[in-house]
Design an enzyme around this catalytic site. Structure first.
Site, short mmCIF file in Angstrom:
data_model
loop_
_atom_site.label_atom_id
_atom_site.label_comp_id
_atom_site.label_asym_id
_atom_site.label_seq_id
_atom_site.Cartn_x
_atom_site.Cartn_y
_atom_site.Cartn_z
N GLY A 12 0.83 -1.21 0.00
CA GLY A 12 0.00 0.00 0.00
C GLY A 12 0.86 1.25 0.00
CB SER A 14 0.34 3.80 -4.60
OG SER A 14 -0.94 3.63 -4.04
CB VAL A 63 -2.01 -7.26 -0.52
CG1 VAL A 63 -0.78 -6.46 -0.86
CG2 VAL A 63 -3.17 -6.36 -0.08
CG ASN A 89 0.28 0.93 4.92
OD1 ASN A 89 -0.10 1.59 5.90
ND2 ASN A 89 0.04 1.30 3.67
CB SER A 141 -7.06 0.89 13.03
OG SER A 141 -7.93 1.95 13.39
CE1 TYR A 154 -9.70 0.03 8.12
CE2 TYR A 154 -10.24 0.89 10.29
CZ TYR A 154 -9.38 0.83 9.20
OH TYR A 154 -8.22 1.56 9.20
CB ALA A 156 -13.78 -7.92 12.52
CE LYS A 158 -6.81 -1.67 9.40
NZ LYS A 158 -5.55 -1.82 8.65
CB ILE A 187 -3.63 9.21 9.92
CG1 ILE A 187 -3.31 8.42 11.21
CG2 ILE A 187 -2.37 9.75 9.26
CD1 ILE A 187 -2.75 9.22 12.36
P1 NAD Z 1 -5.09 5.09 1.70
O1 NAD Z 1 -6.43 4.74 1.17
O2 NAD Z 1 -4.59 6.48 1.55
O3 NAD Z 1 -3.99 4.10 1.06
C1 NAD Z 1 -4.20 2.73 1.05
C2 NAD Z 1 -3.11 2.05 0.26
O4 NAD Z 1 -3.40 0.64 0.21
C3 NAD Z 1 -3.00 2.52 -1.18
O5 NAD Z 1 -1.65 2.54 -1.57
C4 NAD Z 1 -3.74 1.44 -1.97
O6 NAD Z 1 -3.32 1.30 -3.30
C5 NAD Z 1 -3.35 0.21 -1.16
N1 NAD Z 1 -4.27 -0.93 -1.35
C6 NAD Z 1 -5.58 -0.99 -1.07
N2 NAD Z 1 -6.07 -2.19 -1.43
C7 NAD Z 1 -5.03 -2.90 -1.95
C8 NAD Z 1 -4.89 -4.19 -2.50
N3 NAD Z 1 -5.93 -5.03 -2.60
N4 NAD Z 1 -3.68 -4.58 -2.95
C9 NAD Z 1 -2.60 -3.76 -2.86
N5 NAD Z 1 -2.67 -2.51 -2.36
C10 NAD Z 1 -3.88 -2.09 -1.90
O7 NAD Z 1 -5.12 4.63 3.23
P2 NAD Z 1 -4.24 5.11 4.47
O8 NAD Z 1 -5.04 6.03 5.27
O9 NAD Z 1 -2.89 5.49 4.03
O10 NAD Z 1 -4.17 3.74 5.28
C11 NAD Z 1 -3.05 2.88 5.29
C12 NAD Z 1 -3.25 1.83 6.37
O11 NAD Z 1 -3.37 2.47 7.63
C13 NAD Z 1 -4.52 1.00 6.17
O12 NAD Z 1 -4.29 -0.33 6.56
C14 NAD Z 1 -5.49 1.66 7.13
O13 NAD Z 1 -6.49 0.77 7.55
C15 NAD Z 1 -4.56 2.05 8.26
N6 NAD Z 1 -5.09 3.12 9.11
C16 NAD Z 1 -5.38 4.35 8.60
C17 NAD Z 1 -5.88 5.33 9.44
C18 NAD Z 1 -6.21 6.72 8.94
O14 NAD Z 1 -6.76 7.49 9.75
N7 NAD Z 1 -5.91 7.09 7.72
C19 NAD Z 1 -6.10 5.04 10.79
C20 NAD Z 1 -5.79 3.78 11.26
C21 NAD Z 1 -5.29 2.83 10.42
#
Ligand code: NAD
Length: 246
Positions: A12, A14, A63, A89, A141, A154, A156, A158, A187
């Site tokens: 993840g 990108s 993934v 991630n 999370s 979500y 479950a 995490k 975030i």
């Molecule tokens: P985002 O949506 O900005 O980025 C998600 C990334 O995951 C992207 O690069 C996307 O291409 C990749 N992705 C999604 N599905 C995929 C797949 N099937 N195969 C390969 N890549 C895939 O999300 P984010 O906010 O950067 O979140 C990143 C991680 O942090 C996630 O696991 C999210 O649950 C966790 N998280 C985020 C927050 C928040 O507040 N943003 C809080 C807690 C946890």
């Protein structure tokens, strides 16, 4: 340069948190394999790699596709000569109240957020054991600790990541491989952009620091867990949440 000489795989990568983790690792000298479904904008990562005298390699992969993940990990291990750091991630949300949640939304979230980490960890575990070292970081999370209405799937996934982290930490600890989870709070990324102002205001009310965190602040925690600054830390779920959890 806390990661000089190390090689990392970040899923993840990108955008959002994964992108910030990849950038921070590059700035600290690691070679980074940036895995994502689509390439996104890699210019920032390429610039960071150039500046630090290292390199970033992009690999496209869903993934949630076990055979694809297994083949990819094998390819990266062969190509890189050895992995030291793995960050699971990649993640998605498909929110909704349970009464109206299609089974497909449940299955998809569990597959991308949780089963994916199992696929990656399974594929790298023997490799890391044979190298007698390494750091696996699973992006959980705070919702995996507290729950959240509208996010049964979500939450479950995490919470499951925390269980996976603690069990795998026990399996791999005797050979010096560490496994930890990070539990970010709220975030600022595309994932949380979807929230409306009212939802954001309600969330701020629960955060003692009264602001959202940045992806860079999560990447800093990942850097610490990936580096030799945390060599006696394993099986932990570390909250980085402006004080929401205390
Ligand atoms: P985002 O949506 O900005 O980025 C998600 C990334 O995951 C992207 O690069 C996307 O291409 C990749 N992705 C999604 N599905 C995929 C797949 N099937 N195969 C390969 N890549 C895939 O999300 P984010 O906010 O950067 O979140 C990143 C991680 O942090 C996630 O696991 C999210 O649950 C966790 N998280 C985020 C927050 C928040 O507040 N943003 C809080 C807690 C946890």
């Amino acid at each position: 340069m806390l990661l000089k000489g190390k090689t990392a795989l970040v899923t993840g990568a990108s955008k959002g948190i994964g992108n910030a983790v990849a950038e921070t690792f590059l700035k600290n000298g690691a070679v980074v394999y940036a895995v994502s479904r689509s390439e996104g904008d890699l210019s920032k990562l390429q610039a960071a790699a150039e500046e630090a005298g290292t390199r970033v390699v992009f690999k496209a992969c869903d993934v949630g596709d076990e055979p694809a993940v297994t083949a990819l990990v094998k390819e990266i291990i062969k190509e890189s000569g050895g992995l030291d750091i793995v960050v699971n991630n990649a993640g998605i949300t498909r929110d909704g109240l349970i009464a109206r949640m299609p089974a497909e939304a449940w299955n998809e979230v569990l597959k991308v957020n949780l089963a994916s980490a199992f696929y990656v960890c399974k594929a790298v575990s023997m490799h890391l054991l044979s190298r007698r070292g390494g750091s696996i970081i699973n992006m959980s999370s705070v919702v995996g600790l507290h729950g959240n209405a509208g996010q049964t799937n979500y939450s479950a996934s995490k919470a499951g990541l925390i269980g996976l982290t603690k069990s795998l930490a026990q399996e791999l600890a005797p050979r010096g491989v560490r496994v930890n989870a990070i539990c970010p709070g709220f975030i600022a990324t595309e994932m949380t952009d979807k929230l409306n102002e009212e939802q954001k205001a309600a969330l701020f009310g629960r955060i003692p620091m009264a602001r959202m965190g940045s992806a860079a602040e999560i990447a800093a925690a990942a850097l610490w867990l990936a580096s030799d600054l945390s060599t006696y830390v394993t099986g932990q779920a570390i909250t980085v949440d402006g004080g929401m959890t205390m």
